[in-house]
Design a protein around this motif. Sequence first.
Motif, PDB file in Angstrom:
ATOM      1  N   MET A  11       0.808  -1.202   0.000  1.00  0.00           N
ATOM      2  CA  MET A  11       0.000   0.000   0.000  1.00  0.00           C
ATOM      3  C   MET A  11       0.849   1.262   0.000  1.00  0.00           C
ATOM      4  O   MET A  11       0.319   2.318  -0.164  1.00  0.00           O
ATOM      5  N   ARG A  12       2.080   1.239   0.273  1.00  0.00           N
ATOM      6  CA  ARG A  12       2.847   2.478   0.230  1.00  0.00           C
ATOM      7  C   ARG A  12       4.200   2.303  -0.468  1.00  0.00           C
ATOM      8  O   ARG A  12       4.322   1.555  -1.401  1.00  0.00           O
ATOM      9  N   ARG A  32       5.053  -2.108  -4.220  1.00  0.00           N
ATOM     10  CA  ARG A  32       4.747  -3.531  -4.145  1.00  0.00           C
ATOM     11  C   ARG A  32       3.668  -3.941  -5.141  1.00  0.00           C
ATOM     12  O   ARG A  32       2.754  -4.703  -4.834  1.00  0.00           O
ATOM     13  N   GLY A  33       3.796  -3.387  -6.341  1.00  0.00           N
ATOM     14  CA  GLY A  33       2.919  -3.765  -7.432  1.00  0.00           C
ATOM     15  C   GLY A  33       1.556  -3.132  -7.435  1.00  0.00           C
ATOM     16  O   GLY A  33       0.718  -3.470  -8.271  1.00  0.00           O
ATOM     17  N   VAL A  34       1.303  -2.179  -6.526  1.00  0.00           N
ATOM     18  CA  VAL A  34      -0.014  -1.536  -6.423  1.00  0.00           C
ATOM     19  C   VAL A  34       0.153  -0.025  -6.561  1.00  0.00           C
ATOM     20  O   VAL A  34       1.026   0.571  -5.911  1.00  0.00           O
ATOM     21  N   SER A  35      -0.686   0.604  -7.383  1.00  0.00           N
ATOM     22  CA  SER A  35      -0.608   2.043  -7.577  1.00  0.00           C
ATOM     23  C   SER A  35      -0.991   2.779  -6.296  1.00  0.00           C
ATOM     24  O   SER A  35      -1.994   2.465  -5.654  1.00  0.00           O
ATOM     25  N   ASN A  58       3.748  -9.872  -6.640  1.00  0.00           N
ATOM     26  CA  ASN A  58       3.882  -8.817  -7.636  1.00  0.00           C
ATOM     27  C   ASN A  58       5.259  -8.906  -8.297  1.00  0.00           C
ATOM     28  O   ASN A  58       6.192  -9.507  -7.755  1.00  0.00           O
ATOM     29  N   TYR A  59       5.392  -8.290  -9.458  1.00  0.00           N
ATOM     30  CA  TYR A  59       6.628  -8.363 -10.203  1.00  0.00           C
ATOM     31  C   TYR A  59       6.762  -7.131 -11.085  1.00  0.00           C
ATOM     32  O   TYR A  59       5.767  -6.462 -11.425  1.00  0.00           O
ATOM     33  N   ASN A  60       7.998  -6.816 -11.445  1.00  0.00           N
ATOM     34  CA  ASN A  60       8.263  -5.709 -12.337  1.00  0.00           C
ATOM     35  C   ASN A  60       9.540  -5.975 -13.117  1.00  0.00           C
ATOM     36  O   ASN A  60      10.418  -6.714 -12.681  1.00  0.00           O
ATOM     37  N   ILE A  61       9.638  -5.363 -14.288  1.00  0.00           N
ATOM     38  CA  ILE A  61      10.829  -5.456 -15.106  1.00  0.00           C
ATOM     39  C   ILE A  61      10.966  -4.161 -15.890  1.00  0.00           C
ATOM     40  O   ILE A  61       9.973  -3.578 -16.331  1.00  0.00           O
ATOM     41  N   GLY A  62      12.207  -3.682 -16.027  1.00  0.00           N
ATOM     42  CA  GLY A  62      12.393  -2.435 -16.738  1.00  0.00           C
ATOM     43  C   GLY A  62      13.849  -2.098 -16.952  1.00  0.00           C
ATOM     44  O   GLY A  62      14.752  -2.837 -16.546  1.00  0.00           O
ATOM     45  N   TRP A  64       7.522  -2.067 -16.254  1.00  0.00           N
ATOM     46  CA  TRP A  64       6.219  -2.733 -16.286  1.00  0.00           C
ATOM     47  C   TRP A  64       5.949  -3.376 -14.935  1.00  0.00           C
ATOM     48  O   TRP A  64       6.803  -4.069 -14.379  1.00  0.00           O
ATOM     49  N   TYR A  65       4.757  -3.123 -14.385  1.00  0.00           N
ATOM     50  CA  TYR A  65       4.343  -3.663 -13.089  1.00  0.00           C
ATOM     51  C   TYR A  65       3.094  -4.522 -13.266  1.00  0.00           C
ATOM     52  O   TYR A  65       2.212  -4.213 -14.073  1.00  0.00           O
ATOM     53  N   ASP A  66       3.001  -5.577 -12.451  1.00  0.00           N
ATOM     54  CA  ASP A  66       1.786  -6.391 -12.422  1.00  0.00           C
ATOM     55  C   ASP A  66       1.761  -7.175 -11.116  1.00  0.00           C
ATOM     56  O   ASP A  66       2.782  -7.280 -10.413  1.00  0.00           O
ATOM     57  N   ASN A  67       0.598  -7.695 -10.757  1.00  0.00           N
ATOM     58  CA  ASN A  67       0.467  -8.569  -9.591  1.00  0.00           C
ATOM     59  C   ASN A  67      -0.706  -9.508  -9.813  1.00  0.00           C
ATOM     60  O   ASN A  67      -1.499  -9.326 -10.739  1.00  0.00           O
ATOM     61  N   ASP A  68      -0.797 -10.536  -8.963  1.00  0.00           N
ATOM     62  CA  ASP A  68      -1.824 -11.553  -9.156  1.00  0.00           C
ATOM     63  C   ASP A  68      -3.023 -11.372  -8.234  1.00  0.00           C
ATOM     64  O   ASP A  68      -3.820 -12.306  -8.056  1.00  0.00           O
ATOM     65  N   ALA A  69      -3.182 -10.185  -7.660  1.00  0.00           N
ATOM     66  CA  ALA A  69      -4.345  -9.913  -6.821  1.00  0.00           C
ATOM     67  C   ALA A  69      -5.602  -9.835  -7.687  1.00  0.00           C
ATOM     68  O   ALA A  69      -5.549  -9.481  -8.873  1.00  0.00           O
ATOM     69  N   ASP A  70      -6.757 -10.155  -7.107  1.00  0.00           N
ATOM     70  CA  ASP A  70      -8.019 -10.127  -7.841  1.00  0.00           C
ATOM     71  C   ASP A  70      -8.301  -8.716  -8.349  1.00  0.00           C
ATOM     72  O   ASP A  70      -8.234  -7.739  -7.599  1.00  0.00           O
ATOM     73  N   GLY A  71      -8.637  -8.612  -9.633  1.00  0.00           N
ATOM     74  CA  GLY A  71      -9.002  -7.333 -10.220  1.00  0.00           C
ATOM     75  C   GLY A  71      -7.833  -6.422 -10.524  1.00  0.00           C
ATOM     76  O   GLY A  71      -8.028  -5.266 -10.899  1.00  0.00           O
TER      77      GLY A  71
END
Length: 218
Positions: free
Chosen positions: A1-2, A40-43, A180-184, A198-205
């Motif tokens: 979250m932060r 941590r993969g969350v905006s 979560n994961y990122n690559i750049g 690029w950021y992404d995570n496997d949380a719902d939605g």
Amino acid sequence: MRTLFSASVFALAAIATTATAQAEVELSGNVALTTDYHWRGVSQSNQDLAVQGGFDLATDAGFYAGTWASSVDFLDSTDTNLEVDFYAGYGGEFGEGFGFDVGAIYYAYPDSDDGDLDFYEIYAGLSKSFSSVDLSGMLSYDPDNETLYANADAGMAFSDFFSASVGLGQYLDGFDEYTNYNIGGTYSAGGFDLDLRWYDNDADGADDNVVFSIAKSL
């Protein structure tokens, strides 16, 4: 979250042990503009622009402390627009190319209508350098929310101007234990660091996102 300050807390260990070789104490700063503040993969900025910056104090004994701030937008009733982090720790080296880092960080949201947003973490990490490749890993524990987060990062310098890195993190306990994961890549020129990631995570939605950042050390 932060936060994670994409210049991560673990990177401060390197500042504490190498950047002060010619001085007992060194003060440095940084500013950045990013199209989306990810932690941590969350905006943390509702996939919008964020302004960030901080100051670090490091000693040649390995101790460091600093503060870092960013604009935020959680789209909730707290109506907070600012995150301010305070951290301190100790880093050093052992063996051949191994590094360690231990410390604590406090996340504050001074303009929030809900004081429960503030929290702190304690962390411990290890790193290893192999010529142009750097590996690091860290565990972060939040006693208030009873969460345990683990992350690992790998970076490679292809030249004095360009480097690439990949990161993987997971909540081992708490927050639905999402991953979560990122690559750049980062291009450095004229005192500026240009990063595309690029950021992404496997949380719902969850939605993936590509983020561009411009940062400068002071």
